[in-house]
Design a protein around this motif. Sequence first.
Motif, PDB file in Angstrom:
ATOM      1  N   MET A  15     -59.221  18.195  19.781  1.00 44.21           N
ATOM      2  CA  MET A  15     -59.787  18.101  21.063  1.00 44.21           C
ATOM      3  C   MET A  15     -60.949  17.383  21.271  1.00 44.21           C
ATOM      4  O   MET A  15     -61.951  17.737  20.407  1.00 44.21           O
ATOM      5  CB  MET A  15     -59.798  19.243  21.903  1.00 44.21           C
ATOM      6  N   THR A  16     -60.937  16.431  22.266  1.00 45.49           N
ATOM      7  CA  THR A  16     -62.350  15.589  22.428  1.00 45.49           C
ATOM      8  C   THR A  16     -62.671  15.881  23.968  1.00 45.49           C
ATOM      9  O   THR A  16     -61.865  15.690  24.767  1.00 45.49           O
ATOM     10  CB  THR A  16     -62.233  14.035  22.233  1.00 45.49           C
ATOM     11  N   VAL A  17     -63.958  16.084  24.265  1.00 41.32           N
ATOM     12  CA  VAL A  17     -64.427  16.345  25.750  1.00 41.32           C
ATOM     13  C   VAL A  17     -65.717  15.359  25.503  1.00 41.32           C
ATOM     14  O   VAL A  17     -66.436  15.475  24.857  1.00 41.32           O
ATOM     15  CB  VAL A  17     -65.001  17.702  26.132  1.00 41.32           C
ATOM     16  N   GLU A  18     -65.329  14.445  26.693  1.00 45.29           N
ATOM     17  CA  GLU A  18     -66.356  13.315  26.531  1.00 45.29           C
ATOM     18  C   GLU A  18     -66.693  13.069  28.233  1.00 45.29           C
ATOM     19  O   GLU A  18     -65.847  13.405  29.026  1.00 45.29           O
ATOM     20  CB  GLU A  18     -65.869  11.981  26.067  1.00 45.29           C
ATOM     21  N   GLY A  19     -68.019  12.785  28.657  1.00 45.07           N
ATOM     22  CA  GLY A  19     -68.342  12.558  29.916  1.00 45.07           C
ATOM     23  C   GLY A  19     -69.877  11.944  30.210  1.00 45.07           C
ATOM     24  O   GLY A  19     -70.060  11.310  29.371  1.00 45.07           O
ATOM     25  N   ARG A  20     -70.062  12.236  31.493  1.00 44.52           N
ATOM     26  CA  ARG A  20     -71.659  11.512  31.679  1.00 44.52           C
ATOM     27  C   ARG A  20     -72.186  12.664  32.744  1.00 44.52           C
ATOM     28  O   ARG A  20     -71.784  13.139  33.381  1.00 44.52           O
ATOM     29  CB  ARG A  20     -71.192  10.142  32.454  1.00 44.52           C
ATOM     30  N   GLN A  44     -89.946  19.305  43.734  1.00 44.43           N
ATOM     31  CA  GLN A  44     -88.864  18.974  44.720  1.00 44.43           C
ATOM     32  C   GLN A  44     -87.586  18.596  43.628  1.00 44.43           C
ATOM     33  O   GLN A  44     -87.858  17.523  42.690  1.00 44.43           O
ATOM     34  CB  GLN A  44     -89.125  17.661  45.198  1.00 44.43           C
ATOM     35  N   GLN A  45     -86.833  19.600  43.321  1.00 50.58           N
ATOM     36  CA  GLN A  45     -85.916  19.292  42.298  1.00 50.58           C
ATOM     37  C   GLN A  45     -84.773  18.115  42.825  1.00 50.58           C
ATOM     38  O   GLN A  45     -84.317  18.030  43.901  1.00 50.58           O
ATOM     39  CB  GLN A  45     -85.016  20.630  42.039  1.00 50.58           C
ATOM     40  N   GLN A  46     -84.283  17.536  41.584  1.00 49.10           N
ATOM     41  CA  GLN A  46     -83.259  16.512  41.995  1.00 49.10           C
ATOM     42  C   GLN A  46     -81.940  17.239  41.219  1.00 49.10           C
ATOM     43  O   GLN A  46     -82.042  17.884  40.647  1.00 49.10           O
ATOM     44  CB  GLN A  46     -83.736  15.123  41.036  1.00 49.10           C
ATOM     45  N   ALA A  47     -80.975  16.710  42.249  1.00 48.54           N
ATOM     46  CA  ALA A  47     -79.549  17.254  41.856  1.00 48.54           C
ATOM     47  C   ALA A  47     -79.185  16.430  40.730  1.00 48.54           C
ATOM     48  O   ALA A  47     -79.310  15.458  40.478  1.00 48.54           O
ATOM     49  CB  ALA A  47     -78.613  17.181  42.838  1.00 48.54           C
ATOM     50  N   THR A  48     -78.201  17.091  39.961  1.00 48.85           N
ATOM     51  CA  THR A  48     -77.607  16.458  38.822  1.00 48.85           C
ATOM     52  C   THR A  48     -75.990  16.436  39.184  1.00 48.85           C
ATOM     53  O   THR A  48     -75.538  17.390  39.924  1.00 48.85           O
ATOM     54  CB  THR A  48     -77.974  16.973  37.460  1.00 48.85           C
ATOM     55  N   GLN A  49     -75.289  15.630  38.188  1.00 56.68           N
ATOM     56  CA  GLN A  49     -73.664  15.580  38.472  1.00 56.68           C
ATOM     57  C   GLN A  49     -73.155  15.440  37.074  1.00 56.68           C
ATOM     58  O   GLN A  49     -73.817  14.364  36.499  1.00 56.68           O
ATOM     59  CB  GLN A  49     -73.303  14.584  39.405  1.00 56.68           C
ATOM     60  N   ILE A  50     -72.428  16.255  36.778  1.00 56.36           N
ATOM     61  CA  ILE A  50     -71.654  15.975  35.437  1.00 56.36           C
ATOM     62  C   ILE A  50     -70.208  15.599  35.543  1.00 56.36           C
ATOM     63  O   ILE A  50     -69.586  16.517  36.329  1.00 56.36           O
ATOM     64  CB  ILE A  50     -72.171  17.238  34.350  1.00 56.36           C
ATOM     65  N   THR A  51     -69.843  14.790  35.025  1.00 55.60           N
ATOM     66  CA  THR A  51     -68.515  14.497  34.966  1.00 55.60           C
ATOM     67  C   THR A  51     -67.617  14.578  33.592  1.00 55.60           C
ATOM     68  O   THR A  51     -68.388  14.121  32.563  1.00 55.60           O
ATOM     69  CB  THR A  51     -68.079  13.270  35.675  1.00 55.60           C
ATOM     70  N   ALA A  52     -66.530  14.986  33.211  1.00 57.07           N
ATOM     71  CA  ALA A  52     -65.942  15.080  32.033  1.00 57.07           C
ATOM     72  C   ALA A  52     -64.425  14.985  32.030  1.00 57.07           C
ATOM     73  O   ALA A  52     -63.843  15.270  32.819  1.00 57.07           O
ATOM     74  CB  ALA A  52     -66.554  16.356  31.083  1.00 57.07           C
ATOM     75  N   LYS A  53     -64.051  14.508  30.923  1.00 55.92           N
ATOM     76  CA  LYS A  53     -62.674  14.657  30.637  1.00 55.92           C
ATOM     77  C   LYS A  53     -62.128  15.026  29.339  1.00 55.92           C
ATOM     78  O   LYS A  53     -63.024  15.019  28.388  1.00 55.92           O
ATOM     79  CB  LYS A  53     -61.664  13.375  30.980  1.00 55.92           C
ATOM     80  N   MET A  54     -61.015  15.677  29.092  1.00 52.68           N
ATOM     81  CA  MET A  54     -60.463  16.181  27.713  1.00 52.68           C
ATOM     82  C   MET A  54     -59.315  15.482  27.149  1.00 52.68           C
ATOM     83  O   MET A  54     -58.264  15.168  28.031  1.00 52.68           O
ATOM     84  CB  MET A  54     -60.119  17.807  28.211  1.00 52.68           C
TER      85      MET A  54
END
Length: 539
Positions: A248-253, A226-236
Amino acid sequence: MRRSSALLATAALAASVLLVPATAARADPTDAVLTLDFDRLAKDRVVKFTLKAQSESAITGVQAKMHYLTPDAEPYATVDLERAEGTGHDGVWTGEFRPDIDARPGLTRVEVVMTREDGATVTRNNGFYDCYTTTVVDFANAPDVIDFDHSKVTMRGKVMVQRYREAAPEPAAGAKVATRSADDSVTTGEDGSFSLTTSGDHAPSVNVPRQGQLCAAFHIASVTVQQQATQITAKMTPATAVAPYTEMTVEGRLVRQSSAGPVPLADAEVRVHVPAEVVDSHPRSVRTSADGTFRTYFKAGRNAGASATVVANYYGTGFLTGSQSDVGTLNVRNIPVLSGFNPGPEPLPYGDGILAHGTLAFQPFYDDDAKLPVYLEFSPDGKTWTVFQSRTLDEPGSFYFNDDKLVKQDGYWRVRYPGNERNAPLISWVDYIDVKYRTYMYNFNASPEPVSKGKTITVKGLLYRFRDTVDPGPGAKISVYFKASGTSTWKWMADTKTGSDGWFRKTFTASKDGTWMAKYPGSSTYIASNAPTDYVDVR
């Protein structure tokens, strides 16, 4: 004629002699393929060799040498292969060898050496693995449904070995059984049974590696993931429109959706994709921290005018779905730089024109032939903006807005450059300018003059205000000052107010020579007036 024939014969003989070295110098390639046939379930356990070879120089002998485990080991046996078909130039050679599994279980490397008629040798290599057929039977696993948080699976079964086709399989006691990753392993009991627990594997299985007389075997557990969904968020950062070669920097969670809600996903690989047209040095893939956060860096490309979307990816696992975040469109642009913008005057007299100037430049360089429109914009509330005046520059440099358009309202002012496909847009800082009515004092007089000491001096004047109509300013505070002769300091003497006709009058006792001054200090609605003066001689 006979002499001519002799000469021709001599020439022909010489030609044939010259051709011999050329024929001898040609390479003599041997096209040879060695195959082995080994039926491990056959009772006689014979390895059969077949060599198919073609050679311009005939093959006169073929010998197979057996090396145990490594090709450098001394041969422990040799077998002469006999030609079964064809000729020494194009034929098939065969032979048989019966290995001793008790003495040498496992890998035997076969080196076949072909000897040619010209004395040269050609070698081909192959090998066989001498082991008994091994299977995993009576396999079962529990549970049969797993997920990221509940991945432990216990697998049980028996390892069996079959020595030949007609013989029944027997338990393989003392055999090593491992998980797919080989992180966990156990040894089978006397009856060949095992029990092995693993976790963190979305496709658990048991593996019996080659060992001793046992061939390899494996069995895959029957589980539903049973796969769990993931969510990635990021900003530049620092911006989406940047100058060439900007760091440039890309960071997120990254989080996963567990049964208890979103949970940080630690030690997961995140890859940021930056298209080639907007990147100079690509970002490295990174792994998330314990709190699910990540950070990576890249350098923007050199091509002003290029635009492309930057994307952050997590590709998922057997337990987790992949996810993607559109970080934003990176626009590589020449960056406009504004300096010296300061509209005025402040406060601005009602009905006057506004003056504004500044300098527009670009970094790192300006390489565009387009005209540069610059807009002076006004807003009464700092939210809704309209173009008040515009200028067009032929190239970067100074701009000026003159007072040919009148202003009658307080408000906010800014300068805007709209940008284009090669240059980023620019909006300046905002400057609030208060618009007030102008005032002016007329007919100022201190009298009489000259005046006798101790007598009365009357200071008077008329204040006008300049609104849509010009009229006297009633009820306005007027401050009167005196500067004695020989001094440089003004001394406040008194305050008074204008009458309904805009006139003010204030009397003082004459004491010394000096200059009288009156002025209206202004208010939230009116600008301070001029400050007229009048000298009085006291005798």
